[in-house]
Motif scaffolding. Structure first.
Motif, PDB file in Angstrom:
ATOM      1  N   PRO A  43       7.210   3.159   7.020  1.00 36.35           N
ATOM      2  CA  PRO A  43       8.360   2.733   6.821  1.00 36.35           C
ATOM      3  C   PRO A  43       9.440   3.514   7.625  1.00 36.35           C
ATOM      4  CG  PRO A  43       7.840   3.320   4.751  1.00 36.35           C
ATOM      5  CD  PRO A  43       6.585   3.207   5.586  1.00 36.35           C
ATOM      6  N   LEU A  44       9.204   4.645   7.882  1.00 32.69           N
ATOM      7  CA  LEU A  44      10.170   5.587   8.453  1.00 32.69           C
ATOM      8  C   LEU A  44      10.108   5.129   9.981  1.00 32.69           C
ATOM      9  CD1 LEU A  44       9.149   9.126   7.278  1.00 32.69           C
ATOM     10  CD2 LEU A  44      11.320   8.175   6.857  1.00 32.69           C
ATOM     11  N   LYS A  45       9.151   4.932  10.587  1.00 33.84           N
ATOM     12  CA  LYS A  45       9.188   4.442  12.039  1.00 33.84           C
ATOM     13  C   LYS A  45       9.755   3.044  12.091  1.00 33.84           C
ATOM     14  CE  LYS A  45       5.083   7.248  13.704  1.00 33.84           C
ATOM     15  NZ  LYS A  45       3.994   7.201  14.499  1.00 33.84           N
ATOM     16  N   GLY A  49       0.751  -1.146  -0.109  1.00 36.61           N
ATOM     17  CA  GLY A  49      -0.027   0.033   0.119  1.00 36.61           C
ATOM     18  C   GLY A  49       0.810   1.235   0.163  1.00 36.61           C
ATOM     19  N   TYR A  50       1.761   1.182   0.556  1.00 38.68           N
ATOM     20  CA  TYR A  50       2.801   2.246   0.661  1.00 38.68           C
ATOM     21  C   TYR A  50       3.357   2.704  -0.558  1.00 38.68           C
ATOM     22  CZ  TYR A  50       6.569   5.807   2.231  1.00 38.68           C
ATOM     23  OH  TYR A  50       7.352   6.740   2.151  1.00 38.68           O
ATOM     24  N   ILE A  51       3.930   1.729  -1.347  1.00 43.38           N
ATOM     25  CA  ILE A  51       4.405   1.869  -2.658  1.00 43.38           C
ATOM     26  C   ILE A  51       3.249   2.404  -3.687  1.00 43.38           C
ATOM     27  CG2 ILE A  51       5.697   0.830  -4.702  1.00 43.38           C
ATOM     28  CD1 ILE A  51       6.953  -1.071  -2.327  1.00 43.38           C
ATOM     29  N   LEU A 105      18.532  14.965  -2.555  1.00 39.19           N
ATOM     30  CA  LEU A 105      18.537  15.704  -1.387  1.00 39.19           C
ATOM     31  C   LEU A 105      16.887  16.057  -0.718  1.00 39.19           C
ATOM     32  CD1 LEU A 105      20.399  16.731   1.177  1.00 39.19           C
ATOM     33  CD2 LEU A 105      20.212  19.078  -0.448  1.00 39.19           C
ATOM     34  N   TYR A 106      16.808  15.526   0.408  1.00 39.06           N
ATOM     35  CA  TYR A 106      15.848  16.315   1.131  1.00 39.06           C
ATOM     36  C   TYR A 106      16.512  17.019   2.121  1.00 39.06           C
ATOM     37  CZ  TYR A 106      11.845  13.161  -0.082  1.00 39.06           C
ATOM     38  OH  TYR A 106      10.924  12.748  -0.947  1.00 39.06           O
ATOM     39  N   TRP A 107      16.189  18.390   2.188  1.00 38.99           N
ATOM     40  CA  TRP A 107      16.665  19.361   2.971  1.00 38.99           C
ATOM     41  C   TRP A 107      16.304  18.894   4.449  1.00 38.99           C
ATOM     42  CZ3 TRP A 107      19.431  23.005   1.075  1.00 38.99           C
ATOM     43  CH2 TRP A 107      19.849  24.112   1.801  1.00 38.99           C
ATOM     44  N   GLY A 138      12.842   5.872  -1.865  1.00 44.39           N
ATOM     45  CA  GLY A 138      13.297   5.736  -0.661  1.00 44.39           C
ATOM     46  C   GLY A 138      12.842   4.222  -0.298  1.00 44.39           C
ATOM     47  N   MET A 139      13.742   3.924   1.015  1.00 42.90           N
ATOM     48  CA  MET A 139      13.478   2.790   1.847  1.00 42.90           C
ATOM     49  C   MET A 139      13.289   1.642   1.011  1.00 42.90           C
ATOM     50  SD  MET A 139      11.333   4.908   4.193  1.00 42.90           S
ATOM     51  CE  MET A 139      10.365   5.655   3.040  1.00 42.90           C
ATOM     52  N   ASN A 140      14.090   1.222   0.124  1.00 45.85           N
ATOM     53  CA  ASN A 140      13.999  -0.073  -0.870  1.00 45.85           C
ATOM     54  C   ASN A 140      14.142  -1.320  -0.119  1.00 45.85           C
ATOM     55  OD1 ASN A 140      15.656   1.249  -3.896  1.00 45.85           O
ATOM     56  ND2 ASN A 140      13.759   1.838  -2.796  1.00 45.85           N
ATOM     57  N   THR A 171      17.642  10.449  -0.401  1.00 48.52           N
ATOM     58  CA  THR A 171      18.126  10.572   0.914  1.00 48.52           C
ATOM     59  C   THR A 171      17.678   9.706   1.982  1.00 48.52           C
ATOM     60  OG1 THR A 171      18.443  13.154   0.697  1.00 48.52           O
ATOM     61  CG2 THR A 171      17.792  12.293   3.211  1.00 48.52           C
ATOM     62  N   VAL A 172      16.281   9.249   2.040  1.00 46.90           N
ATOM     63  CA  VAL A 172      15.796   8.186   2.766  1.00 46.90           C
ATOM     64  C   VAL A 172      16.123   6.747   2.279  1.00 46.90           C
ATOM     65  CG1 VAL A 172      14.242   9.833   4.062  1.00 46.90           C
ATOM     66  CG2 VAL A 172      13.700   8.684   1.814  1.00 46.90           C
ATOM     67  N   SER A 173      17.217   6.392   1.976  1.00 45.38           N
ATOM     68  CA  SER A 173      17.595   5.052   1.556  1.00 45.38           C
ATOM     69  C   SER A 173      17.899   4.099   2.670  1.00 45.38           C
ATOM     70  CB  SER A 173      18.783   4.934   0.534  1.00 45.38           C
ATOM     71  OG  SER A 173      19.628   5.877   0.947  1.00 45.38           O
ATOM     72  N   ASN A 200       5.067  15.097 -10.060  1.00 46.23           N
ATOM     73  CA  ASN A 200       4.041  15.450  -8.758  1.00 46.23           C
ATOM     74  C   ASN A 200       4.457  14.000  -7.776  1.00 46.23           C
ATOM     75  OD1 ASN A 200       2.403  13.109  -9.654  1.00 46.23           O
ATOM     76  ND2 ASN A 200       1.310  14.528 -10.964  1.00 46.23           N
ATOM     77  N   HIS A 201       5.494  13.684  -7.684  1.00 48.99           N
ATOM     78  CA  HIS A 201       6.060  12.688  -6.798  1.00 48.99           C
ATOM     79  C   HIS A 201       4.950  11.573  -6.976  1.00 48.99           C
ATOM     80  CE1 HIS A 201       8.591  12.819  -3.062  1.00 48.99           C
ATOM     81  NE2 HIS A 201       7.953  11.771  -2.941  1.00 48.99           N
ATOM     82  N   GLY A 202       4.422  11.201  -8.174  1.00 50.98           N
ATOM     83  CA  GLY A 202       3.902  10.011  -8.420  1.00 50.98           C
ATOM     84  C   GLY A 202       2.448  10.015  -7.746  1.00 50.98           C
ATOM     85  N   GLY A 203       1.982  11.157  -7.541  1.00 49.37           N
ATOM     86  CA  GLY A 203       0.792  11.464  -6.882  1.00 49.37           C
ATOM     87  C   GLY A 203       0.661  11.253  -5.535  1.00 49.37           C
ATOM     88  N   ARG A 204       1.862  11.304  -4.865  1.00 49.46           N
ATOM     89  CA  ARG A 204       1.980  10.807  -3.291  1.00 49.46           C
ATOM     90  C   ARG A 204       1.994  12.040  -2.281  1.00 49.46           C
ATOM     91  NH1 ARG A 204       4.143   5.954  -2.822  1.00 49.46           N
ATOM     92  NH2 ARG A 204       5.437   6.235  -1.221  1.00 49.46           N
ATOM     93  N   GLN A 205       2.129  13.213  -3.203  1.00 47.53           N
ATOM     94  CA  GLN A 205       2.264  14.419  -2.173  1.00 47.53           C
ATOM     95  C   GLN A 205       0.813  15.444  -2.162  1.00 47.53           C
ATOM     96  OE1 GLN A 205       4.571  13.452   0.037  1.00 47.53           O
ATOM     97  NE2 GLN A 205       4.592  15.695   0.068  1.00 47.53           N
ATOM     98  N   ASP A 261       8.787  19.075  -3.402  1.00 45.70           N
ATOM     99  CA  ASP A 261       7.560  18.874  -3.200  1.00 45.70           C
ATOM    100  C   ASP A 261       7.220  18.235  -1.897  1.00 45.70           C
ATOM    101  OD1 ASP A 261       8.200  16.354  -3.812  1.00 45.70           O
ATOM    102  OD2 ASP A 261       7.195  16.175  -5.918  1.00 45.70           O
ATOM    103  N   THR A 262       8.058  17.751  -1.069  1.00 47.59           N
ATOM    104  CA  THR A 262       7.818  17.098   0.093  1.00 47.59           C
ATOM    105  C   THR A 262       8.770  17.790   1.356  1.00 47.59           C
ATOM    106  OG1 THR A 262       7.875  15.199  -1.575  1.00 47.59           O
ATOM    107  CG2 THR A 262       7.927  14.590   0.940  1.00 47.59           C
ATOM    108  N   VAL A 263       8.077  19.007   1.432  1.00 46.08           N
ATOM    109  CA  VAL A 263       8.536  19.549   2.836  1.00 46.08           C
ATOM    110  C   VAL A 263       7.814  18.934   4.072  1.00 46.08           C
ATOM    111  CG1 VAL A 263       9.400  21.719   1.699  1.00 46.08           C
ATOM    112  CG2 VAL A 263       6.893  21.441   2.453  1.00 46.08           C
TER     113      VAL A 263
HETATM  114  O1  LIG Z   1       7.270   7.984   0.320  1.00 47.24           O
HETATM  115  C1  LIG Z   1       7.627   9.023  -0.489  1.00 47.24           C
HETATM  116  O2  LIG Z   1       7.087   9.328  -1.626  1.00 47.24           O
HETATM  117  C2  LIG Z   1       8.632   9.816  -0.047  1.00 47.24           C
HETATM  118  O3  LIG Z   1       9.176  10.567  -0.812  1.00 47.24           O
HETATM  119  C3  LIG Z   1       9.184  10.078   1.417  1.00 47.24           C
HETATM  120  C4  LIG Z   1       9.368  11.112   1.944  1.00 47.24           C
HETATM  121  C5  LIG Z   1       9.970  11.330   3.056  1.00 47.24           C
HETATM  122  C6  LIG Z   1      10.250  10.546   3.930  1.00 47.24           C
HETATM  123  C7  LIG Z   1      10.063   9.240   3.294  1.00 47.24           C
HETATM  124  C8  LIG Z   1       9.644   8.956   1.892  1.00 47.24           C
END
Ligand SMILES: O=C(O)C(=O)c1ccccc1
Ligand SMILES: Cc1cc2nc3c(=O)[nH]c(=O)nc-3n(C[C@H](O)[C@H](O)[C@H](O)COP(=O)(O)O)c2cc1C
Length: 386
Positions: free
Chosen positions: A193-195, A41-43, A147-149, A97-99, A125-127, A276-281, A176-178
């Motif tokens: 997945p971040l958590k 679902g995340y992907i 880069l994510y700032w 990210g997060m492969n 950045t979030v690999s 548009n970030h694949g419609g994720r933002q 687009d992902t602040v």
């Molecule tokens: O999932 C994402 O699309 C993504 O770009 C992201 C952004 C910040 C943290 C983790 C993933």
């Protein structure tokens, strides 16, 4: 130069070997059956009501090609130039990210595929793996760093310096992902997945980042990432500061408005990714292909334009290239390939996209990527675009 007659590009998929999903819908179905609902679902999902996810696909469906024939299309030139280098195909790997969520080898498998295919690889950045590990896995791949700032901007500059030292050749600043988009599927699945720590790669070994943590526990690390990765203050002054801190080409990823494309050029940016970030933002935004023509007009060849979001087959790539993109980046399709068969799966997905693109260029009556700018397209309402 690719000789189209070197074996049929389609029929090589019809063999006695184990079949592999041939299109995006088949890939998605196979992955849904293979991995858990949370990561799937995340992907798969888009933000909000997924209007933008649909807009991306609808945008491609709006255009049709009016082909020309009898032009000898036996040799199709698919190569492109970006920042002084030539690549055999106009396809790139979008930063994802997060492969490690879908495969143990994560980004290492993907960058090896990119190296093998000679397609630029953009590392997030979030690999799951650190950029140094990725560089070591595929020393001869073209690698760019997304880069994510960071709220603590010294962390961002530290990562940029590390990327330079490891041989990365460009910085892609995602704008687009602040903060995270409103992703309802993740709430439904109670999945982050971040958590879960899948974004640890570049943070764990960053001396500036680790110096800010109270201890080296898993919780401190996750908290540290969450405090830094969302950065709503981002503005053009940061872009100018980044330019001072690196000599690498800088691209801005997530441009949708022609005015922002113009500002990018005014600020000395070297390339843009229309996305548009694949419609994720932000849900409800314009399909990326719909945003392209007006941006291409403003940019007018001054800097390269890469497009992503919804490029799921070779014909989609063809339309984007015809409408003004210099290259296209692929997101979800390669992630699905990774989930199914690791590096080999990534290669199969990208090769099929490329082969369909080659067939499509030839059958449309063109013999090069640049030549696509001259083919006739009509919009679904019958208006001739060109
Ligand atoms: O999932 C994402 O699309 C993504 O770009 C992201 C952004 C910040 C943290 C983790 C993933
Ligand atoms: C699972 C997933 C993770 C992503 N992570 C990032 C990221 O870390 N940085 C980034 O700039 N874009 C990220 N993206 C967006 C992609 O770079 C790209 O814009 C998008 O996937 C393109 O759309 P497509 O999936 O329809 O090809 C991610 C996309 C997905 C699907």
């Amino acid at each position: 130069m690719t000789n189209i007659t070197d074996g049929d590009l389609l029929l090589k998929n019809i063999t006695a070997q184990a079949p592999f999903p041939i299109c995006f819908a088949d890939l998605e179905k196979a992955v849904a059956e293979k991995i858990e609902a949370g990561p799937f679902g995340y992907i798969r999902s888009g933000a909000g009501g997924e209007q933008t996810l649909r807009n991306n696909r609808a945008a491609f469906e709006k255009y049709s090609i009016v082909p020309r024939f009898l032009k000898d299309v036996s040799n199709v030139q698919t190569s492109i130039n970006l920042f002084g280098k030539t690549y055999p195909t106009p396809l790139l790997f979008a930063p994802v990210g997060m492969n490690g969520m879908v495969h143990d080898e994560g980004e290492l498998a993907v960058v090896r595929a990119a190296e093998h295919l000679n397609m630029p690889y953009i590392q997030s950045t979030v690999s799951t793996y650190a950029l140094e590990e990725v560089a070591q896995a595929a020393p001869s791949a073209t690698k760019w760093f997304q880069l994510y700032w960071s709220t603590n901007e010294e962390i961002a500059f530290s990562m940029v310096a590390r990327a330079e030292a490891a041989g990365f050749e460009a910085i892609v600043l995602t704008v687009d992902t602040v903060m995270l988009g409103w992703r309802e599927e993740d709430v439904r699945n109670q999945f982050s997945p971040l958590k879960l720590g899948y974004a640890r790669g570049n943070y764990m070994n960053d001396p500036v980042f680790t110096a800010t943590l109270p201890d080296d526990s898993f919780e401190s690390y996750v908290q540290g990432v969450l405090q830094n990765v969302f950065h709503p203050t981002l503005n053009w002054a940061h872009v100018r500061e980044l330019k001072k801190r690196t000599n690498l080409p800088i691209l801005l990823k997530g441009i949708l408005h022609p005015e922002d494309a113009k500002l990018a050029i005014d600020n000395g940016i070297d390339g843009i990714i229309v996305s548009n970030h694949g419609g994720r933002q932000l849900d409800g935004v314009i399909g990326s292909l719909d945003a392209l023509p007006a941006i291409a007009k403003v940019v007018n060849g001054q800097i390269p334009i890469i497009l992503d979001s919804g490029v799921y087959r070779g014909m989609d790539a063809l339309k984007a290239l015809a409408l003004g993109a210099d290259a296209v980046a692929i997101g979800r399709p390669f992630v699905y390939g990774l989930a199914l068969e690791g590096q080999q799966g990534v290669e199969k997905v990208m090769t099929n996209l490329y082969d369909e693109l080659k067939v499509s260029i030839a059958l449309a009556g063109a013999t090069s990527v640049k030549g696509l700018r001259n083919i006739t397209l009509v919009k679904h309402d019958g208006t001739e675009v060109r």
